[in-house]
Design a protein around this motif. Structure first.
Motif, short mmCIF file in Angstrom:
data_model
loop_
_atom_site.label_atom_id
_atom_site.label_comp_id
_atom_site.label_asym_id
_atom_site.label_seq_id
_atom_site.Cartn_x
_atom_site.Cartn_y
_atom_site.Cartn_z
N ASN A 188 16.37 -6.26 10.92
CA ASN A 188 15.60 -7.48 10.90
C ASN A 188 14.44 -7.67 10.33
N GLN A 220 13.28 -10.59 8.43
CA GLN A 220 13.62 -11.90 9.20
C GLN A 220 12.29 -12.22 10.18
N SER A 240 13.01 -14.76 14.85
CA SER A 240 13.19 -14.45 13.45
C SER A 240 12.98 -15.74 12.78
N VAL A 241 13.01 -15.87 11.47
CA VAL A 241 12.58 -16.96 10.93
C VAL A 241 14.08 -17.97 11.27
N ASP A 242 15.20 -17.60 11.09
CA ASP A 242 16.24 -18.67 11.41
C ASP A 242 16.27 -18.62 12.75
N ASN A 243 15.82 -17.78 13.64
CA ASN A 243 16.25 -17.67 15.26
C ASN A 243 14.81 -17.52 15.95
#
Ligand code: FDP
Length: 346
Positions: free
Chosen positions: A228, A231, A276-279
């Motif tokens: 990850n 991310q 992370s960027v998305d989560n």
């Protein structure tokens, strides 16, 4: 040693140890035989029974038809469900039926809490659990775990939404995990230290292995899914670059949080599953994973942080709340936090 013991040569300490079962230990911890202490001892006994049933199933699953693999469904988290997830989830429900102990069970696998109506008039406790943690390991015979926490029900919960569970980690009366490895190990705390028990298959009992476990302030292990890397936020990437460039660090990541954390509990180090960027909230669930494990870490002299605050202080807005997690030895968690706060003191 008494004369009788001398004559028949029974080592007193090993016999005492064999007799220190989990349920007896809970009563000793609470220093009481009050009805509440008896209830908690019985709850831990039933959690242990669930652990034994799951351990038995895991040890035979490869020889059974239809025990492994996916069900074809997705759970409330949108993840593919494994047959073992369903089995283990139902085991925890079954062991508490007709117990009069636990009215509600909230699990990672169920959208809403499961009520056991016959227990509710008297059962004031709620069990929160992740039945199989590290599911990706199940089909290939690697270690997995179960995580649990016990809370006391607050109020009447008349709308059946269990909103009283949306509170901080200090409301956990007990927390722990079961690690299904070469041996099955149960680790628990009731706020008075952390204790581990090994399942003795010949007795069918969890027997005390270590009392008042204290983890080292620092360990060499960092445990994160570096897949990850791109991310993550810059600060987490900087921390990872730091451990790559400095002597004395080694990476260990098994894909099962319970196993990785157990290593860290015993030998020190840090586990991280950042946002992370998305989560931004990461992957791990507060009520079934990070809050129980943060309680274990703190009770063993370690720390648990989201990166912004103590995990134990985090108040969720929903049952399946996720949080970033940094768990482990004090100095190693602090090192990660120093990158997040970018204090430049490395
Ligand atoms: P899993 O989804 O396989 O049950 O809680 C979930 C967890 O496993 C942890 O046990 C494990 O550390 C982590 O997720 C693995 O996730 P990644 O594959 O994203 O690393």
């Amino acid at each position: 040693m008494t004369s009788t013991q001398t004559e028949i040569n029974i080592p007193e300490h090993s016999l005492d140890r064999d007799c220190t079962t989990l349920s007896r230990h809970v009563l000793q911890q609470l220093q009481s035989f009050s009805p509440d202490a008896q209830d908690l001892s019985s709850i831990m006994n039933r959690i242990a029974l669930a652990g034994k049933l799951i351990a038995r199933r895991l040890s035979r699953a490869g020889l059974m038809t239809g025990a492994l693999g996916l069900t074809g469904d997705t759970n409330v988290q949108g993840e593919s469900v494994k047959k073992m997830d369903i089995y283990a989830n139902e085991v925890f429900i079954s062991v508490f039926k007709q117990s009069g102990l636990v009215c509600r069970l909230a699990s990672e696998e169920m959208e809403k809490p499961y009520y056991i109506p016959e227990n509710c008039p008297v059962g004031r406790y709620t069990l929160l659990y992740d039945p199989i943690d590290g599911s990706s390991n199940v089909d290939i015979n690697l270690n997995v775990g179960s995580i649990f926490a016990i809370r006391q029900q607050q109020g009447e919960d008349l709308d059946g939404e269990a909103k009283d569970l949306l509170t901080d980690g200090s409301k956990q009366i007990a927390a722990g995990y079961i690690l299904y490895g070469p041996a099955t190990v149960l680790v628990y705390t009731m706020g008075k230290g952390v204790h581990s028990f090994f399942l003795d298959p010949s007795l069918g009992e969890f027997i005390l292995a270590q009392e008042n476990i204290q983890m080292p302030d620092h360990g060499s292990v960092y445990s994160a899914n570096e897949g990850n890397f791109w991310q993550w936020e810059d600060q987490i990437r900087d921390y990872i670059r730091y451990v790559h460039r400095h002597e004395g660090y080694t990476g260990r990541y098994s894909g099962a949080l319970v196993g990785d954390l157990h290593r860290i509990l015993m030998q020190g180090g840090v586990f991280l599953y950042p946002g992370s960027v998305d989560n931004p909230d990461g992957k791990l669930r507060l009520l079934y994973e990070t809050a129980p494990l943060a309680m274990i870490m703190e009770q063993a002299g370690g720390k648990g942080s989201t990166g912004q605050q103590r995990i134990m202080d985090y108040i969720p807005s929903k049952l399946h709340q996720r949080t970033p997690a940094i768990l482990g030895s004090k100095k190693d968690v602090d090192l990660v936090l120093s990158f997040i706060n970018d204090k430049g003191d490395k």
